[in-house]
Enzyme design. Structure first.
Site, PDB file in Angstrom:
ATOM      1  CE  LYS A  55      17.225   4.611   2.881  1.00 26.72           C
ATOM      2  NZ  LYS A  55      15.762   4.039   2.863  1.00 26.72           N
ATOM      3  CG  ASN A  56      16.170   0.486   2.729  1.00 25.49           C
ATOM      4  OD1 ASN A  56      16.112   1.505   3.308  1.00 25.49           O
ATOM      5  ND2 ASN A  56      16.339   0.185   1.450  1.00 25.49           N
ATOM      6  NE  ARG A  89       5.014   4.015   1.854  1.00 24.52           N
ATOM      7  CZ  ARG A  89       4.982   2.784   2.283  1.00 24.52           C
ATOM      8  NH1 ARG A  89       6.242   2.504   2.840  1.00 24.52           N
ATOM      9  NH2 ARG A  89       4.078   1.905   2.255  1.00 24.52           N
ATOM     10  CB  CYS A 133       5.948   7.487  -0.818  1.00 22.98           C
ATOM     11  SG  CYS A 133       7.960   7.557  -1.093  1.00 22.98           S
ATOM     12  NE  ARG A 166       7.146   3.355  -0.726  1.00 29.70           N
ATOM     13  CZ  ARG A 166       8.366   3.576  -0.048  1.00 29.70           C
ATOM     14  NH1 ARG A 166       8.786   5.083  -0.034  1.00 29.70           N
ATOM     15  NH2 ARG A 166       9.073   2.713   0.489  1.00 29.70           N
ATOM     16  N   PRO A 167       0.516   2.252  -0.680  1.00 23.92           N
ATOM     17  CG  PRO A 167      -0.386   0.597  -1.846  1.00 23.92           C
ATOM     18  CD  PRO A 167       0.671   1.817  -2.210  1.00 23.92           C
ATOM     19  CG  ASP A 214      15.680   0.746  -3.397  1.00 25.77           C
ATOM     20  OD1 ASP A 214      16.015   0.307  -2.034  1.00 25.77           O
ATOM     21  OD2 ASP A 214      14.858   1.329  -3.640  1.00 25.77           O
ATOM     22  NE  ARG A 233      13.958   9.917   3.593  1.00 27.31           N
ATOM     23  CZ  ARG A 233      13.482   9.224   2.712  1.00 27.31           C
ATOM     24  NH1 ARG A 233      12.911   9.314   1.488  1.00 27.31           N
ATOM     25  NH2 ARG A 233      13.002   7.749   3.132  1.00 27.31           N
TER      26      ARG A 233
HETATM   27  C1  EPZ Z   1      11.495  -1.049   1.039  1.00 34.56           C
HETATM   28  O1  EPZ Z   1      10.371  -0.244   1.070  1.00 34.56           O
HETATM   29  C2  EPZ Z   1      12.758   0.042   1.034  1.00 34.56           C
HETATM   30  N1  EPZ Z   1      12.524   0.778   2.111  1.00 34.56           N
HETATM   31  C3  EPZ Z   1      12.799   0.615  -0.284  1.00 34.56           C
HETATM   32  O2  EPZ Z   1      13.835   1.397  -0.188  1.00 34.56           O
HETATM   33  C4  EPZ Z   1      12.720  -0.111  -1.343  1.00 34.56           C
HETATM   34  O3  EPZ Z   1      12.794   0.348  -2.816  1.00 34.56           O
HETATM   35  C5  EPZ Z   1      11.373  -1.141  -1.165  1.00 34.56           C
HETATM   36  O4  EPZ Z   1      11.592  -2.021   0.130  1.00 34.56           O
HETATM   37  C6  EPZ Z   1      11.552  -2.274  -2.321  1.00 34.56           C
HETATM   38  O5  EPZ Z   1      12.848  -3.069  -2.401  1.00 34.56           O
HETATM   39  C7  EPZ Z   1      13.124   0.412   3.520  1.00 34.56           C
HETATM   40  O6  EPZ Z   1      13.254  -0.625   3.364  1.00 34.56           O
HETATM   41  C8  EPZ Z   1      13.183   1.340   4.419  1.00 34.56           C
HETATM   42  P1  EPZ Z   1       7.498  -2.640  -0.497  1.00 34.56           P
HETATM   43  P2  EPZ Z   1       8.936  -0.731   1.173  1.00 34.56           P
HETATM   44  O7  EPZ Z   1       6.523  -2.828   0.666  1.00 34.56           O
HETATM   45  O8  EPZ Z   1       8.979  -1.908   2.504  1.00 34.56           O
HETATM   46  C9  EPZ Z   1       3.575  -1.994  -2.788  1.00 34.56           C
HETATM   47  C10 EPZ Z   1      15.073   3.514  -0.553  1.00 34.56           C
HETATM   48  O9  EPZ Z   1      15.499   3.912  -1.579  1.00 34.56           O
HETATM   49  N2  EPZ Z   1       2.797  -2.332  -1.481  1.00 34.56           N
HETATM   50  O10 EPZ Z   1       8.298  -3.987  -0.856  1.00 34.56           O
HETATM   51  O11 EPZ Z   1       7.976   0.466   1.343  1.00 34.56           O
HETATM   52  C11 EPZ Z   1       4.065  -0.511  -2.924  1.00 34.56           C
HETATM   53  O12 EPZ Z   1       3.288   0.373  -3.271  1.00 34.56           O
HETATM   54  C12 EPZ Z   1      13.794   2.701  -0.461  1.00 34.56           C
HETATM   55  O13 EPZ Z   1      16.167   3.046   0.286  1.00 34.56           O
HETATM   56  C13 EPZ Z   1       1.403  -2.181  -1.441  1.00 34.56           C
HETATM   57  O14 EPZ Z   1       0.776  -2.260  -2.758  1.00 34.56           O
HETATM   58  O15 EPZ Z   1       8.510  -1.482  -0.186  1.00 34.56           O
HETATM   59  C14 EPZ Z   1       5.263  -0.649  -3.707  1.00 34.56           C
HETATM   60  O16 EPZ Z   1       4.969  -0.498  -5.055  1.00 34.56           O
HETATM   61  C15 EPZ Z   1      12.853   3.419  -1.431  1.00 34.56           C
HETATM   62  N3  EPZ Z   1       0.995  -2.670  -0.440  1.00 34.56           N
HETATM   63  C16 EPZ Z   1       5.609  -2.050  -3.712  1.00 34.56           C
HETATM   64  O17 EPZ Z   1       4.583  -2.806  -3.150  1.00 34.56           O
HETATM   65  C17 EPZ Z   1       1.569  -2.565   0.790  1.00 34.56           C
HETATM   66  O18 EPZ Z   1       0.944  -3.069   1.796  1.00 34.56           O
HETATM   67  C18 EPZ Z   1       7.077  -2.550  -3.065  1.00 34.56           C
HETATM   68  O19 EPZ Z   1       6.897  -2.063  -1.478  1.00 34.56           O
HETATM   69  C19 EPZ Z   1       2.857  -2.379   0.955  1.00 34.56           C
HETATM   70  C20 EPZ Z   1       3.452  -2.334  -0.326  1.00 34.56           C
END
Ligand code: EPZ
Length: 417
Positions: A22-23, A92, A116, A121-122, A306, A398
């Site tokens: 998915k990711n 998201r 989310c 999730r900023p 995850d 999802r």
């Molecule tokens: C991806 O989400 C995955 N989703 C998530 O999988 C996964 O948990 C996550 O990466 C971490 O590995 C997809 O790829 C579609 P991040 P993403 O940006 O990109 C903070 C699942 O279950 N952050 O690495 O949203 C954020 O708040 C899903 O398959 C900021 O602060 O993750 C979080 O605490 C859930 N500012 C942390 O970083 C930003 O601009 C990780 O977020 C972006 C992120």
């Protein structure tokens, strides 16, 4: 509303083939906007998040065809740059369309992604990086109105946190940018490497994915592409946990074991016997699972957030006290309260969960609150005494295509109502 009904007490025993991740498929589908050509993508999982991304592509003018596990995206004619608000709020991760739309059209309007279920999730890292590349972003009435006044310019970007989504958005925005873009402290997930391979297969010039420094050299145009999505390491990890919890034996095919080594090693710590080849994994469960002293979720290659929920279910029936520290998301323990309804002994203190293994769980009515939390409830139901009914399973659909059929195929008594 559909629900899953699980009758516990059945061993998981058998073989399952893992489908596309998915990711990986979500950013790669978003990237099909870039080339204005034909994109053929294989091993697409049947997920509701994929349906949302297809609707987003169609909303900007792409023509999308689905033939079993293959999707064909024709992005030659784009005719809209305003992404429907309900689609962005539904998923998201649709924020990932920012980069490719800006690279291809120089403008895009998206609503601020919905809060989310995992906590706020900023997207500050996304916006800061795109502004650094020359994107003008107006945040108004809950919308992000983005435009490139002159041109996207390559630059050196240091991410405060190795955000997966921000890394992907920068990679995609930089494909046609003037000069080179360097991402420092980039996310290193396998899905980032898959995205790099996809962009390069369409004629882009990206290198370094999988390391903390990624370089994107701007090119002038891209061509048709055909690509197969890498297998889903989280679905694979989830099924391995199912085998481990039910004292079973499971073989996974079409998987890349090095993508889930941290999960494999934690399963070994809990007493599982695991062997793997380049594209299969075999797990034989112990008669009694051991507690795991500490699980800390970290960016790849650390233990994946995850997989946290799934391991909480496993530790709930392991012998001893285990500690989990959730370092990635602020609010990813909602499933703990549902597991407690099933007899688990779990204490949550901020980002720390203390799990004291119990002799058995008992079936109950429980609610999925997010994708992986929902999966953890299915896992608990597999071993609970009696029947577990899991509500709100749209969260689970999802990220898991037909999880109930897969688990039934290897011995579980689970069905959808
Ligand atoms: C991806 O989400 C995955 N989703 C998530 O999988 C996964 O948990 C996550 O990466 C971490 O590995 C997809 O790829 C579609 P991040 P993403 O940006 O990109 C903070 C699942 O279950 N952050 O690495 O949203 C954020 O708040 C899903 O398959 C900021 O602060 O993750 C979080 O605490 C859930 N500012 C942390 O970083 C930003 O601009 C990780 O977020 C972006 C992120």
């Amino acid at each position: 509303m559909s629900k899953f009904v699980v009758n516990g007490g059945h061993k998981i025993k058998g073989e399952l083939r893992i489908t596309g991740a998915k990711n990986s498929v979500l950013p790669i589908l978003s990237a099909t906007v870039l080339n204005g050509k034909i994109n053929v993508i294989h091993d697409i999982p049947d997920l509701s998040d994929v349906e949302v991304m297809i609707k987003i592509l169609e909303s900007v003018g792409c023509k999308v065809k689905r033939e079993n596990g293959t999707i064909i995206v024709d992005s030659r004619q784009l005719n809209n740059h305003k992404i429907p608000e309900e689609l962005v709020r539904e998923m998201r991760s649709s924020i990932i369309v920012l980069g490719p739309m800006l690279a291809r059209c120089g403008q895009v309007v998206v609503s601020y992604p919905g809060g989310c279920e995992l906590g706020p999730r900023p997207i500050d890292l996304h916006l800061k990086s795109l502004r650094q590349m020359g994107v003008h972003i107006l945040e108004k009435h809950g919308f992000l109105i983005c435009s490139v006044k002159k041109e996207l310019v390559g630059c050196e970007i240091h991410l405060d946190f190795p955000s997966v989504g921000a890394t992907e958005n920068i990679m995609l925005a930089a494909v046609f940018a003037k000069g080179n873009t360097i991402i420092r402290n980039a996310a290193r997930e396998p899905e980032i490497q898959d995205l790099q391979n996809f962009i390069n297969a369409m004629g882009g010039k990206v290198s370094g994915a999988g390391s903390a420094t990624i370089v994107i050299e701007g090119v002038d145009e891209l061509h048709d592409v055909e690509h197969t999505i890498i297998p889903d390491r989280i679905v694979a990890g989830t099924y391995l946990v199912a085998g481990a919890m039910t004292k079973g034996e499971i073989v996974l095919t079409n998987i890349i074991p090095e993508h889930l080594l941290s999960t494999i090693y934690k399963l070994k710590e809990s007493g599982c016997n695991i062997e793997y080849t380049k594209d299969t994994i075999k797990l034989i469960a112990p008669s009694k699972l051991r507690a795991i002293e500490a699980i800390k979720t970290l960016p790849y290659p650390g233990f994946p957030t995850d997989m946290q929920s799934q391991f909480m279910s496993l530790l709930a029936i392991s012998d001893g006290i285990s500690i989990i520290k959730e370092n990635i998301f602020e609010n990813r323990y909602k499933h703990a309260y549902e597991l407690i309804r099933m007899g688990a002994n779990i204490k949550i203190d901020g980002r720390v969960a203390i799990i004291k293994g119990v002799h058995k769980l008992t079936g109950a009515n429980v609610k999925a609150r997010d994708l992986r939390g929902g999966a953890s409830l299915i896992l608990a139901g597999l071993v609970a005494e009696g029947t577990t009914t899991i509500h709100n399973i749209e969260h689970i659909k999802r990220g898991y295509a037909h999880i109930e059929k897969d688990l039934r195929m290897v011995g579980a008594d689970i069905y959808k109502m």
